[in-house]
Design an enzyme around this catalytic site. Structure first.
Site, PDB file in Angstrom:
ATOM      1  N   ARG A  27       0.819  -1.212   0.000  1.00 28.28           N
ATOM      2  CA  ARG A  27       0.000   0.000   0.000  1.00 28.28           C
ATOM      3  C   ARG A  27       0.853   1.263   0.000  1.00 28.28           C
ATOM      4  O   ARG A  27       0.324   2.378  -0.008  1.00 28.28           O
ATOM      5  CB  ARG A  27      -0.914   0.014   1.223  1.00 28.28           C
ATOM      6  CG  ARG A  27      -1.766  -1.221   1.367  1.00 28.28           C
ATOM      7  CD  ARG A  27      -2.632  -1.143   2.588  1.00 28.28           C
ATOM      8  NE  ARG A  27      -3.637  -0.128   2.443  1.00 28.28           N
ATOM      9  CZ  ARG A  27      -4.824  -0.308   1.872  1.00 28.28           C
ATOM     10  NH1 ARG A  27      -5.147  -1.497   1.410  1.00 28.28           N
ATOM     11  NH2 ARG A  27      -5.667   0.679   1.755  1.00 28.28           N
ATOM     12  N   ASN A  99      -4.636   6.454   7.006  1.00 27.56           N
ATOM     13  CA  ASN A  99      -4.628   6.143   5.572  1.00 27.56           C
ATOM     14  C   ASN A  99      -5.753   6.936   4.931  1.00 27.56           C
ATOM     15  O   ASN A  99      -6.917   6.758   5.295  1.00 27.56           O
ATOM     16  CB  ASN A  99      -4.855   4.644   5.356  1.00 27.56           C
ATOM     17  CG  ASN A  99      -5.151   4.320   3.904  1.00 27.56           C
ATOM     18  OD1 ASN A  99      -4.639   4.980   3.000  1.00 27.56           O
ATOM     19  ND2 ASN A  99      -5.975   3.321   3.667  1.00 27.56           N
ATOM     20  N   HIS A 491       0.730   6.633 -39.311  1.00 31.53           N
ATOM     21  CA  HIS A 491       0.021   7.913 -39.223  1.00 31.53           C
ATOM     22  C   HIS A 491       0.774   8.905 -38.337  1.00 31.53           C
ATOM     23  O   HIS A 491       0.208   9.909 -37.914  1.00 31.53           O
ATOM     24  CB  HIS A 491      -1.404   7.694 -38.706  1.00 31.53           C
ATOM     25  CG  HIS A 491      -2.226   6.867 -39.654  1.00 31.53           C
ATOM     26  ND1 HIS A 491      -2.705   7.359 -40.841  1.00 31.53           N
ATOM     27  CD2 HIS A 491      -2.577   5.556 -39.623  1.00 31.53           C
ATOM     28  CE1 HIS A 491      -3.357   6.403 -41.487  1.00 31.53           C
ATOM     29  NE2 HIS A 491      -3.289   5.290 -40.771  1.00 31.53           N
ATOM     30  N   LYS A 586       0.630  -0.705  -4.443  1.00 30.62           N
ATOM     31  CA  LYS A 586      -0.236  -1.728  -5.026  1.00 30.62           C
ATOM     32  C   LYS A 586      -1.679  -1.254  -5.110  1.00 30.62           C
ATOM     33  O   LYS A 586      -2.358  -1.443  -6.103  1.00 30.62           O
ATOM     34  CB  LYS A 586      -0.135  -2.986  -4.159  1.00 30.62           C
ATOM     35  CG  LYS A 586      -1.011  -4.134  -4.612  1.00 30.62           C
ATOM     36  CD  LYS A 586      -0.391  -4.841  -5.778  1.00 30.62           C
ATOM     37  CE  LYS A 586      -1.217  -6.008  -6.264  1.00 30.62           C
ATOM     38  NZ  LYS A 586      -0.901  -6.312  -7.667  1.00 30.62           N
TER      39      LYS A 586
HETATM   40  O1  M6R Z   1      -6.660  -2.874  -7.773  1.00 37.14           O
HETATM   41  P1  M6R Z   1      -7.004  -2.404  -9.166  1.00 37.14           P
HETATM   42  O2  M6R Z   1      -7.139  -3.500 -10.133  1.00 37.14           O
HETATM   43  O3  M6R Z   1      -8.201  -1.489  -9.162  1.00 37.14           O
HETATM   44  O4  M6R Z   1      -5.756  -1.524  -9.583  1.00 37.14           O
HETATM   45  C1  M6R Z   1      -5.722  -0.839 -10.801  1.00 37.14           C
HETATM   46  C2  M6R Z   1      -4.342  -0.328 -11.091  1.00 37.14           C
HETATM   47  O5  M6R Z   1      -3.910   0.527 -10.075  1.00 37.14           O
HETATM   48  C3  M6R Z   1      -3.326  -1.470 -11.227  1.00 37.14           C
HETATM   49  O6  M6R Z   1      -3.719  -2.370 -12.212  1.00 37.14           O
HETATM   50  C4  M6R Z   1      -1.957  -0.908 -11.578  1.00 37.14           C
HETATM   51  O7  M6R Z   1      -1.968  -0.325 -12.838  1.00 37.14           O
HETATM   52  C5  M6R Z   1      -0.878  -1.977 -11.485  1.00 37.14           C
HETATM   53  N1  M6R Z   1       0.328  -1.380 -11.012  1.00 37.14           N
HETATM   54  C6  M6R Z   1      -0.613  -2.648 -12.785  1.00 37.14           C
HETATM   55  O8  M6R Z   1       0.349  -3.626 -12.698  1.00 37.14           O
END
Ligand code: M6R
Length: 591
Positions: A27, A99, A491, A586
């Site tokens: 996180r 948070n 293009h 994450k």
């Molecule tokens: O938890 P989520 O699937 O909603 O997260 C979406 C994006 O933040 C997530 O996919 C991000 O782009 C990753 N770092 C991709 O690997």
């Protein structure tokens, strides 16, 4: 976009807080800190950098009665020790981990300054600590002080609070950021998600938006606006929350290679051998829908684009829109839309914003998430889990595959076509073949590890896979790259092709294969270094890698797998922090 953890009672706090933070550092990981109360005194330790840096400066301690800890992804104030949490109030009576983001922190800060408060950090969290103190001085009651503070805060927060004059309680409050309480006979816990608490408890309470309360070692109280609330008990499957790296060097590699097993588990949860196991109300809603709008971010948005293809094959109007865009331009194109929200974490703030709009309009939403108990799961009309197990690496890998397979199953359930199961089984077998051949992709990675720019090109499903490929290469291997449809380069972007420019390509759709190869010839003629991943039946001499034949509509499961390995191995060759790339977290819980 941070992780919080706390507890009260008979707990080995040193171990619980530090190990808990390590499990939450997906996180955020730019600074970390902890505070605990022992012998009537609060001790505070904070460090710039990762949880291991905090661990290095925190003396081993025992005998604490209450403790809180935090891993941070900076929003207000640069990463530094002074901006790390816990933050404390001016008189040192409140210690708080937070948070979320307080939107009106500037106004609150200047009002507190008028009262004589001094601010040492640039965080919005120090404002909360001082606001609590200011209210406590008037109310002489911590719960009242929290209630008054909540009434003034605008924004998102999940907070754990130590009140230094009361070692018998751990306080908390929550709005629009996740917070879970874990119960055990001899101690009580709280955290941003269940993972840090799984070794200690199996009974959990979801704290709802607007709620606050306090824990003792053996009891808990939850309030809203001064009134006691019934707790919302919830369960977590410990087997799906294992955090064990096993013999793997990185979570990303482990999670890539868990993909076939995750897909098998997903199918088992939604198909009983003869019929699909989806909520019939959800399938009926989809059948009736005159428009299907996918909303998501990042990798989930690229899985959504595959879903759009599936919905269009069902004859539906369908689009995929990035959640942060739709949230501020929430168009509706039809009378009877269904919104499909994809999110691994279920806590992505942009998507929660969209869901709020959908709910205010009384819309029908389907959440597809890997996170039981997450906001998106709880607040959607229908919610389906991905059963991919914990995804720790910042790069989303196995969740992407599960999302694509889930959408294929959903389409098949709407049409009542169970042939999809056979197709998915062949994709699982094909993935295992690619996994066995991963060293071939490693060799490719070694040859291109020095690049600073690249293109990904493809047509149809391959273009969708290229979008995910370029995201992976950027975030894990720090290589700037762009994805283009094969026919689009001429293009404009072809102007950037020079001798040696690296172009990654995937070809899996037969009807588009010869056009794509023509496009590659145009690039080759200008000196591009073409690295082509092709489906076996479409393979030609000179292709860099070929993956087994599977039905074309599932081809992103293989092309993206190849691109995941490619990014992983380029990052490995560059000795980069694969599981925790710079500047990222994450779970993106801020807009
Ligand atoms: O938890 P989520 O699937 O909603 O997260 C979406 C994006 O933040 C997530 O996919 C991000 O782009 C990753 N770092 C991709 O690997």
């Amino acid at each position: 976009m941070c992780g919080i953890v706390g507890g009260i009672g008979n707990i080995d706090f040193h171990n619980y807080l530090i190990e808990g933070l390590k499990k939450l550092d997906y996180r955020g990981y730019d600074s970390a800190g902890l505070a605990f109360m022992k012998g009537g005194k609060v001790e505070l330790h904070r460090a710039m950098g990762k949880v291991s840096d905090l661990e290095a400066i925190t003396p081993k301690f025992t005998g604490a009665s209450v403790g809180i800890a935090h891993t941070r992804w900076a929003t207000h104030g640069e990463p530094s020790e002074i901006n790390a949490h816990p933050q404390k109030s001016n008189e040192g009576i409140f210690y708080i981990v937070h948070n979320g983001v307080i939107e009106n922190f500037r106004e609150l800060k200047s009002a507190l300054r008028q009262e004589g408060y001094i601010f040492y950090s640039k965080t919005d969290t120090e404002v909360i600590a001082n606001l609590l103190e200011s209210h406590y001085k008037k109310e002489k009651d911590v719960l009242r002080a929290i209630e008054e503070t909540q009434a003034e805060l605008q924004g998102s927060y999940a907070c754990a609070i130590i009140f230094a004059l009361d070692p018998e309680h751990l306080y908390f409050m929550k709005n629009a950021s996740p917070l879970l309480i874990g119960l055990d006979g001899e101690a009580n816990y709280l955290a941003s998600d269940a993972v840090p608490m799984i070794p200690y408890c199996n009974k959990f309470i979801d704290v709802e938006d607007g709620e606050y309360g306090r824990l003792t070692a053996s009891d808990f109280e939850v309030y809203r606006d001064g009134k006691p609330q019934e707790p919302h008990y919830t369960e977590r499957n410990a087997a799906l929350l294992t955090h064990d790296l096993g013999d793997y060097p990185h979570y990303m590699l482990k999670e890539i290679e868990e993909t076939p097993a995750c897909i098998r588990r997903l199918v088992e949860n939604y198909f009983d051998g003869t019929s699909f196991l989806f909520d019939q109300g959800m399938i009926n809603a989809l059948k009736k829908a005159d428009y299907v709008l996918f909303l998501a971010c990042g990798t989930s948005s690229y899985a959504s684009e595959v879903g759009v293809r599936y919905m269009r094959e069902l004859g539906k109007n369908s689009d995929a829109v990035i959640a942060s865009e739709w949230a501020y331009d929430p168009f509706i194109k039809a009378r009877n839309p269904v919104y499909i929200l994809l999110s691994q974490s279920g806590e992505t703030a942009d998507l929660i914003h969209c869901l709020k709009i959908i709910n205010e309009r009384g819309g029908t939403s389907i959440a597809i998430t890997n996170s039981k108990g997450s906001t998106i799961e709880r607040k959607s009309t229908y919610a389906c889990l991905l059963y991919a197990g914990l995804e720790v690496a910042v790069a989303s890998t196995k969740s992407y595959a599960d999302q694509v397979v889930f959408l294929a199953l959903l389409k098949a359930a709407v049409e009542g076509d169970t042939d999809v199961i056979k197709d998915i089984r062949s994709a699982i077998a094909a993935q295992k073949t690619v996994i066995k051949q991963k060293e071939d992709i490693h060799e490719i990675a070694k040859k291109v590890k020095g690049i600073s720019d690249a293109f990904f090109v493809g047509r149809g499903f391959d273009f969708l896979a290229c979008k995910e490929g370029t995201l992976k290469l950027k975030e894990i291997a720090y290589v700037h790259s762009e994805a283009y449809p094969g026919g689009e380069l001429k293009h404009g972007p072809i102007a950037l092709i020079q001798p040696g420019t690296c172009v990654f390509c995937s070809i899996s759709e037969e009807r588009l294969s010869s056009q794509m190869r023509n496009n590659l010839e145009e690039l080759k003629a200008r000196g591009a270094n073409i690295i082509l991943f092709s489906r076996k039946a479409l393979q030609k001499k000179g292709d860099a890698f070929s993956y087994p034949d599977i039905p074309e509509y599932l081809s992103p499961l293989l092309s993206v797998l190849c691109f995941q390995y490619l990014s992983y191995y380029v990052a490995l060759e560059k000795d980069l922090p694969i599981d925790k790339p710079r500047n990222l977290a994450k779970s993106v819980t801020v807009e």
